[in-house]
Design a protein around this motif. Structure first.
Motif, PDB file in Angstrom:
ATOM      1  N   ILE A   1       0.866  -1.182   0.000  1.00  0.00           N
ATOM      2  CA  ILE A   1       0.000   0.000   0.000  1.00  0.00           C
ATOM      3  C   ILE A   1       0.900   1.229   0.000  1.00  0.00           C
ATOM      4  N   ILE A   2       0.691   2.118  -0.942  1.00  0.00           N
ATOM      5  CA  ILE A   2       1.402   3.404  -0.994  1.00  0.00           C
ATOM      6  C   ILE A   2       0.370   4.493  -0.751  1.00  0.00           C
ATOM      7  N   ILE A   3       0.561   5.267   0.319  1.00  0.00           N
ATOM      8  CA  ILE A   3      -0.398   6.298   0.674  1.00  0.00           C
ATOM      9  C   ILE A   3      -0.484   7.325  -0.453  1.00  0.00           C
ATOM     10  N   GLY A   4      -1.680   7.543  -0.961  1.00  0.00           N
ATOM     11  CA  GLY A   4      -1.888   8.504  -2.034  1.00  0.00           C
ATOM     12  C   GLY A   4      -1.849   7.909  -3.414  1.00  0.00           C
ATOM     13  N   ILE A   5      -1.392   6.675  -3.564  1.00  0.00           N
ATOM     14  CA  ILE A   5      -1.311   6.039  -4.885  1.00  0.00           C
ATOM     15  C   ILE A   5      -2.230   4.821  -4.962  1.00  0.00           C
ATOM     16  N   THR A   6      -2.183   3.956  -3.962  1.00  0.00           N
ATOM     17  CA  THR A   6      -3.038   2.772  -3.967  1.00  0.00           C
ATOM     18  C   THR A   6      -4.504   3.182  -3.853  1.00  0.00           C
TER      19      THR A   6
ATOM     20  N   ILE B   1      14.333  15.149  12.941  1.00  0.00           N
ATOM     21  CA  ILE B   1      13.271  14.359  13.547  1.00  0.00           C
ATOM     22  C   ILE B   1      13.040  13.133  12.687  1.00  0.00           C
ATOM     23  N   ARG B   2      12.605  12.026  13.327  1.00  0.00           N
ATOM     24  CA  ARG B   2      12.316  10.780  12.599  1.00  0.00           C
ATOM     25  C   ARG B   2      10.875  10.788  12.119  1.00  0.00           C
ATOM     26  N   ILE B   3      10.691  10.388  10.887  1.00  0.00           N
ATOM     27  CA  ILE B   3       9.341  10.173  10.366  1.00  0.00           C
ATOM     28  C   ILE B   3       9.267   8.765   9.805  1.00  0.00           C
ATOM     29  N   PRO B   4       8.157   8.076   9.957  1.00  0.00           N
ATOM     30  CA  PRO B   4       8.039   6.703   9.427  1.00  0.00           C
ATOM     31  C   PRO B   4       7.935   6.728   7.906  1.00  0.00           C
ATOM     32  N   VAL B   5       8.582   5.786   7.283  1.00  0.00           N
ATOM     33  CA  VAL B   5       8.493   5.641   5.830  1.00  0.00           C
ATOM     34  C   VAL B   5       7.968   4.272   5.427  1.00  0.00           C
TER      35      VAL B   5
ATOM     36  N   ALA C   1       3.025  -4.322   3.373  1.00  0.00           N
ATOM     37  CA  ALA C   1       4.016  -3.247   3.420  1.00  0.00           C
ATOM     38  C   ALA C   1       3.328  -1.940   3.073  1.00  0.00           C
ATOM     39  N   VAL C   2       3.345  -0.995   4.003  1.00  0.00           N
ATOM     40  CA  VAL C   2       2.740   0.322   3.818  1.00  0.00           C
ATOM     41  C   VAL C   2       3.874   1.328   3.656  1.00  0.00           C
ATOM     42  N   SER C   3       3.823   2.117   2.596  1.00  0.00           N
ATOM     43  CA  SER C   3       4.873   3.101   2.316  1.00  0.00           C
ATOM     44  C   SER C   3       4.258   4.479   2.145  1.00  0.00           C
ATOM     45  N   PHE C   4       4.941   5.490   2.677  1.00  0.00           N
ATOM     46  CA  PHE C   4       4.592   6.869   2.351  1.00  0.00           C
ATOM     47  C   PHE C   4       5.191   7.212   0.992  1.00  0.00           C
ATOM     48  N   ASN C   5       4.546   8.139   0.328  1.00  0.00           N
ATOM     49  CA  ASN C   5       4.934   8.484  -1.045  1.00  0.00           C
ATOM     50  C   ASN C   5       6.101   9.469  -1.016  1.00  0.00           C
TER      51      ASN C   5
END
Length: 792
Positions: free
Chosen positions: A178-183, A268-272, A285-289
């Motif tokens: 899953i890609i946030i904003g694409i899927t 700062i850490r951000i989840p990817v 697997a979930v990914s940010f765009n």
């Protein structure tokens, strides 16, 4: 990139016999030598038999004792740096790959999927304090004929054949991305249903109550993060400038002008990446765009669809080693990245489960846990916070994919091992547990999983207290909850006190496990009220059962003074049974050979046991569960024997079902009697139900008639009072002719005078009050008007 920023492995365990060190060190000079699956299970069987065939040793409640000087940060100790350094020295150089990818490829190529791989510079006992990995001790224990059936043998075999970090994992696991904003939302909804099916299958085979979680992150400047958080467009594209200095992240608050330089230098850490699944055959697997254009990275902020939020919020509590930081990051950072606030407040730190199960080794790193539990090195080479995780899952090199999936698989297997270790220590007898819960094993295992989650969720190990612990009680008291300020509290939570109470006089699997059936059943019954006090809503009704004399009679099999039996006596373990009879029981155990049983000899066998046939035979069935089917076949072939044992037929079959989770064989003559008796009871209940329905119908008809009669009686009362008021102005001798008629009761039911049963009608309409009907009042008025005219 600096090696220390890339390498993030943990530890390696295991070695075999010292005489082979030189040979194996030449063959596997960076990982060590291997021990096959068959050798491991055989060594585990020998260990269990040796531990159980000797008097109970001291400190039987310690699963993993301490071995100082083996694991640690030193250059001569086993840690991720030494493993990665050794792997780098023998790795094949590839300029098209990063250093981390080269090291992962070297470790995975030299590792074995099913074999234990240990370093050669340490003895086997140093690397693994128990001598055998805990996973293989669990495998040998689950071969017993009278223990719990979860995890099932196919799953255990599957985990044994995939324990090592090899590239075969990439082919075994199906990953949905899953890609946030694409899927599209439709695909996310489909993945949601797929995940629910997978969780349902895993739960049916082995209820754990938790789901392995793995998150990766990357560093960005606080300036870039605030730019992402302030973006209001439906789709915003923010350039990432990278971090110039590694300093502690500052609170996320609006910054003044004089803090601008700090904002651009702080990071700062951000989840990817967010991965979850069992790592054996499925994962998501979930990914940010995050895109890469001309060497520059851009974060594309898009609001996640509600289908994605529903997917994450329906998952069970997450588990991993050191999961607190990941959960805090998801809880605080993701709302600024386009996700709604997630319900991730419930999670289980694997570190808590390990300490709760009896881990007293001072080192609880991923390397130590991996070697001691599985006998293989972990595969965390790339730090979980790295720019290498920015691309989507499908775009990652296969080495990085392998690290992510291996992390999920490792968590799933290790959680299984320690869950079984605690279960076989606290509730080793499935028969009495299922008897108290009045259920089969799956329901009882579901209760156990929920109890474990409730007990360990939100607890963490306070390192200062654990470092001073010399006993299991002291180690358990190092478990603390988190206060509102985020710091660990000093007081021991009530949940931990309950665990301390139920763990009294327990024996861990590495010490041979529980031994004596009657002692363990007595302890489980005594702990019943402690379990009942745990506020697990869906199991409250299961613990309403009171400990009556009948329950105690079944739990003890009419054996008393069980609690005073010596737990440390020497016994002979044949390797087939987990719980055996104590040699000093007050009453002898029934000696029965089901293959040669004769109905004439059964009374004498029972008489020698000095108790009733029911308790004696049920005790024999519990101690010899695999012989129950042989006995039932003998009853099926002998009518007199079946008739003699009809009182214990169903209880014996229930004992077999509660332990093996399968149905025992049937005795045809007794089954026919049971079916006939049940059919007779069913016919009687059906006839009784029909009679009740007829009676209800008759009562309804009688009530209807009584209501109508009441109305007519009120009408007649009104009519007569009016006749009395008229007085002598009418012929009162004939007043009955115009009066409302009463019902006439007969065998066919109530009817009006002169009216046949066929034409009788009974009004079913409800009557509001006993008043005269409009028709009767009109008839009376006509009659009175006629008489007034005659008088005039």
């Amino acid at each position: 990139m600096i090696l220390s920023q890339i390498l993030y492995t943990d530890h390696i365990l295991f070695s075999i016999y010292p005489v082979l060190y030189l040979t194996y060190s030449i063959m596997y000079n960076f990982i060590g030598f291997r021990i096959t699956n068959d050798d491991l299970i055989q060594d585990a069987r020998v260990l269990l038999r040796r531990q159980r065939s000797t008097p109970a040793p001291i400190n039987t409640d310690i699963l993993v004792p301490d071995r100082p000087g083996i694991y640690g940060p030193g250059a001569s100790q086993i840690n991720r740096q030494t493993i990665c350094r050794a792997a780098r020295d023998v790795a094949v150089k590839d300029h098209q790959k990063s250093n981390a990818e080269v090291i992962i490829n070297a470790i995975a190529s030299q590792a074995s999927a099913s074999e234990a791989v240990l370093p050669t510079n340490r003895t086997r006992k140093e690397v693994i304090p128990c001598g055998v990995p805990l996973f293989d001790i669990m495998r040998a224990h689950l071969e017993k004929e009278d223990t719990w059936t979860s995890p099932p043998p196919p799953l255990v075999r599957d985990m044994a054949e995939r324990r090592g970090p090899t590239f075969q994992t990439l082919e075994d696991v199906r990953v949905r991305q899953i890609i946030i904003g694409i899927t599209p939302p439709e695909e996310i909804a489909d993945i949601h249903e797929w995940v629910k099916d997978k969780i349902r299958l895993d739960h049916g085979a082995q209820p754990l109550g938790v789901l392995p979680l793995c998150t990766t992150s990357m560093r960005i400047t606080l300036y870039d993060f605030l730019s992402i958080a302030d973006a209001k467009e439906p789709v915003a594209k923010i350039a990432l400038h990278g971090s110039t200095e590694e300093v502690s992240s500052i609170p996320l608050q609006p910054c003044h002008q004089d803090h601008a330089e700090t904002v651009r230098s702080a990071w700062i850490r951000i989840p990817v990446k967010i991965l979850f699944g069992n790592g054996l055959d499925w994962a998501v697997a979930v990914s940010f765009n995050i895109t890469d254009e001309d060497g520059s990275q851009f974060f594309v902020k898009t609001l996640a669809p509600p289908q994605f939020t529903a997917l994450l919020n329906c998952l069970p509590p997450f588990v991993n080693l050191g999961i607190k930081e990941d959960i805090n990051m998801l809880d605080t950072v993701t709302p600024s990245l386009g996700l709604e606030k997630l319900k991730v407040n419930r999670f289980v730190d694997l570190d808590t489960i390990i300490v709760m199960a009896g881990w007293l080794h001072k080192t609880r790193s991923r390397t130590a846990v991996s070697y001691i539990t599985l006998g293989v090195p972990p595969l965390r080479v790339v730090p979980m916070c790295s720019q290498l995780w920015a691309p989507s899952y499908d775009s990652l090199p296969r080495e990085l994919k392998l690290q992510l999936l291996t992390d999920l698989k490792w968590t799933f297997i290790v959680m299984t091992v320690f869950n079984v270790a605690l279960r076989e220590e606290i509730v080793p007898d499935p028969d009495i547990v299922c008897f108290l819960l009045n259920s089969r094993q799956l329901h009882a295992l579901n209760w156990w999983a929920q109890w474990m989650v409730h007990t360990s969720a939100g607890l963490f190990v306070k390192d200062t207290l654990f470092g001073l612990a010399n006993s299991r009680e002291e180690a358990l008291r190092s478990l603390c909850a988190v206060g509102v300020d985020g710091n660990l509290l000093n007081d021991t939570p009530h949940r931990v006190l309950v665990v301390l109470a139920v763990l009294q006089n327990c024996t861990t699997l590495s010490k041979g496990g529980a031994r004596f059936l009657h002692i363990e059943r007595e302890r489980i019954v005594a702990n019943h009220q402690l379990f009942a006090r745990q506020p697990i809503s869906q199991f409250i009704d299961d613990f309403d059962r009171q400990i009556s004399d009948e329950v105690l009679l079944y739990a003890r099999f009419d054996q008393y003074a069980v609690s005073r039996l010596d737990r440390g006596v020497r016994v002979v373990d044949d390797g087939s049974r987990f719980l055996i009879d104590h040699p000093c029981l007050r009453l002898p155990v029934l000696q029965l050979d089901p293959s040669r049983i004769m109905v004439q000899s059964l009374p004498e066998i029972v008489r020698r046991a000095k108790r009733s046939m029911t308790e004696g035979m049920l005790e024999w069935a519990r101690l010899n569960v695999r012989k129950v089917n042989i006995f039932l076949r003998a009853c099926d072939q002998s009518g007199p024997l079946a008739k003699r044992c009809k009182a214990i037929y169903e209880p014996m079959r229930m004992v077999f079902a509660r332990i093996t989770d399968h149905q025992a064989e049937r005795v045809r003559s007794l089954e026919e009697k049971i079916d006939r008796r049940m059919q007779e009871e069913l016919d009687a209940e059906v006839a009784h139900g029909i009679a009740l329905e007829n009676r209800i119908a008759a009562l309804k008809q009688e009530l209807c008639d009584a209501e109508n009669e009441r109305v007519l009686s009120a009408e007649r009362e009104y009519y007569i009072r009016n006749v009395q008021d008229i007085g002598e102005g009418m012929d009162r001798s004939d007043w009955r002719g115009a009066a409302p008629r009463r019902y006439k009761f007969s065998s066919a039911g109530p009817r009006h005078r002169g009216e046949s049963p066929e034409t009788r009608a009974c009004s079913q309409a409800p009557i509001a009050a006993p008043e005269v009907s409009t028709a009767s009042r009109s008839e009376l008025n006509v009659w009175m008007d006629a008489h007034e005219a005659m008088d005039e």
